[in-house]
Write a protein that holds these residues in place. Structure first.
Motif, short mmCIF file in Angstrom:
data_model
loop_
_atom_site.label_atom_id
_atom_site.label_comp_id
_atom_site.label_asym_id
_atom_site.label_seq_id
_atom_site.Cartn_x
_atom_site.Cartn_y
_atom_site.Cartn_z
N GLY A 263 0.79 -1.23 0.00
CA GLY A 263 0.00 0.00 0.00
C GLY A 263 0.82 1.27 0.00
N ALA A 264 2.16 1.18 -0.03
CA ALA A 264 3.00 2.38 0.01
C ALA A 264 2.94 3.13 -1.31
CB ALA A 264 4.44 1.99 0.32
N ALA A 265 3.13 4.44 -1.24
CA ALA A 265 3.25 5.28 -2.43
C ALA A 265 4.73 5.49 -2.69
CB ALA A 265 2.54 6.60 -2.24
N ILE A 266 5.21 5.04 -3.85
CA ILE A 266 6.63 5.16 -4.18
C ILE A 266 6.81 6.19 -5.29
CG2 ILE A 266 7.13 2.78 -3.50
CD1 ILE A 266 7.25 2.14 -6.53
N GLN A 267 8.00 6.74 -5.33
CA GLN A 267 8.35 7.71 -6.36
C GLN A 267 9.22 7.00 -7.40
OE1 GLN A 267 9.04 12.03 -5.44
NE2 GLN A 267 11.15 11.47 -5.98
N THR A 295 -1.85 -0.52 -12.63
CA THR A 295 -1.86 0.94 -12.61
C THR A 295 -1.04 1.45 -13.78
OG1 THR A 295 -1.97 0.95 -10.19
CG2 THR A 295 -1.29 3.00 -11.25
N ARG A 306 4.32 9.37 -8.82
CA ARG A 306 4.04 8.56 -7.63
C ARG A 306 3.07 7.44 -8.01
NH1 ARG A 306 5.47 10.77 -2.76
NH2 ARG A 306 3.76 9.77 -1.61
N ILE A 307 3.40 6.26 -7.55
CA ILE A 307 2.55 5.08 -7.79
C ILE A 307 2.27 4.40 -6.45
CG2 ILE A 307 2.50 2.74 -8.79
CD1 ILE A 307 3.87 3.78 -11.21
N THR A 308 1.03 4.08 -6.22
CA THR A 308 0.63 3.39 -4.99
C THR A 308 0.67 1.89 -5.24
OG1 THR A 308 -0.79 5.22 -4.34
CG2 THR A 308 -1.20 3.09 -3.28
N LEU A 309 1.37 1.18 -4.37
CA LEU A 309 1.55 -0.26 -4.53
C LEU A 309 0.34 -1.03 -4.01
CD1 LEU A 309 5.27 -0.59 -3.40
CD2 LEU A 309 4.37 -0.45 -5.72
N ASP A 311 -1.93 -3.79 -1.88
CA ASP A 311 -1.90 -4.19 -0.48
C ASP A 311 -1.40 -5.63 -0.31
OD1 ASP A 311 -2.88 -1.75 0.41
OD2 ASP A 311 -4.98 -2.37 0.10
N VAL A 336 6.94 -6.30 -2.88
CA VAL A 336 6.08 -5.69 -1.89
C VAL A 336 6.07 -6.61 -0.67
CG1 VAL A 336 3.73 -4.95 -1.36
CG2 VAL A 336 4.70 -4.51 -3.62
#
Length: 337
Positions: A263-267, A295, A306-309, A311, A336
């Motif tokens: 669920g993390a947002a990565i750059q 996505t 930014r992309i949200t991974l 869960d 993940v």
């Protein structure tokens, strides 16, 4: 007529031959007619009724064996290993055959051949080595060459192509051009293997592209186009098999973490050699089709994005896609956990 014994026979021999001479023959049995094969050489012969007991000639008749008018046709040139059409006229016997041999070969030489049967055309396979050859119509009786035609066998222009790098276990997209024969094949072998080395392969058929599985072991490999006739390697290209999680770059590179929390947002950053109208950064499952995703973000505003991974823990893949040109420019696995 006037059969004496069923074991008596009729035969054809050169005129003036000894009484016990015999070539093609047929026992008279309970019949009053039979078929004989004429000799290969023209000239004067005798058909004889011969008594089996004592080999006495009881009756004879003179017959002249003449030269048949046979022709054979073939193209002036063809490619090594290819199938080409041969035509003929003036068939003498269904067991006669057409064949292709090196120019000047002995009369009884034979390579690929086809019996003439009741036809007037057939397919032959060209030899694997380029050079000058003869297509011949050969009399089965005596192996006499009745007609011939010169044909040049030339080297085909064949190419085979695949990515220079691939992950272990991935599908390798293979393309080729200049197919010689549908039974030719593409094979993947360790680099430096002998010309007869075995590996995963497929027949080229009537296609010009197909996927094959990359080996599970890292290293350098060679992808080969092999002529089925003679097993000659006509084209090859080198492939490096990388670790199953290695990043792949082909016109772009990605800058992203190798691991992140669910669920993390990565750059994610990138650089690309050439831009097009529709390029996207996508997140997908590793086994997902290239142009599908979980996505996707268009890249026209430049990096980073930014992309949200997801869960759900596991391995995923970041992909830099050139949708306009249907190309994947970079791929990187992210775990993940």
């Amino acid at each position: 007529s006037g059969t004496v014994h069923p074991r008596d026979y009729v035969t054809i021999v050169p005129m003036g031959a000894d009484p016990d001479a015999s070539r093609d023959y047929a026992r008279v049995g309970g019949k009053d007619a039979a078929k004989l094969k004429a000799p290969a050489d023209p000239g004067m012969y005798e058909v004889r009724y011969v008594l089996n007991e004592g080999k006495r000639v009881m009756a004879s008749r003179t017959i002249e064996v003449t030269e048949p008018e046979v022709t054979v046709g073939a193209p002036g040139s063809t490619l090594t290993g290819s199938a080409f059409e041969v035509t003929w006229s003036g068939t003498v016997h269904p067991r006669d055959y057409v064949t292709i041999v090196p120019m000047g070969a002995d009369p009884d030489a034979s390579r690929d051949y086809a019996r003439v049967g009741g036809k007037d055309a057939a397919k032959l396979k060209a030899p694997a080595d380029p050079g000058m050859y003869e297509v011949r119509y050969v009399l089965n009786e005596g192996k006499r060459v009745m007609a011939s035609r010169t044909i040049e066998v030339t080297e085909p222009e064949v190419t085979v192509d695949a990515p220079a790098e691939i992950r272990a276990g991935d599908k390798i997209p293979v393309e080729w051009s200049g197919t010689v024969h549908p039974r030719d094949y593409i094979v993947l072998v360790p680099a430096g293997s002998g010309k007869d080395a075995d590996g995963e392969y497929f027949r080229v058929g009537n296609r010009n592209s197909r996927d094959m599985s990359a080996p599970g072991t890292k290293g350098l490999y060679e992808l080969r186009y092999v002529l089925n006739q003679g097993k000659r390697i006509l084209a090859s290209t080198q492939i490096e098999v990388l670790d199953e999680n290695a990043a792949l770059e082909s016109g772009a590179s990605l800058d992203a973490p190798e691991t992140a929390a669910p669920g993390a947002a990565i750059q994610v950053g990138w650089s690309v050699a050439s831009e097009s109208a529709d390029q996207r950064l996508t997140l997908a499952r590793p086994n997902q089709a290239i142009f599908t995703w979980i996505t996707a973000v268009k890249t026209q505003d430049g990096p980073p994005v930014r992309i949200t991974l997801p869960d759900e823990p596991g391995f995923y893949e970041l992909r830099f896609l050139d949708v306009s040109n249907q190309a994947v420019l970079a791929r990187q696995v992210i775990k993940v956990e």
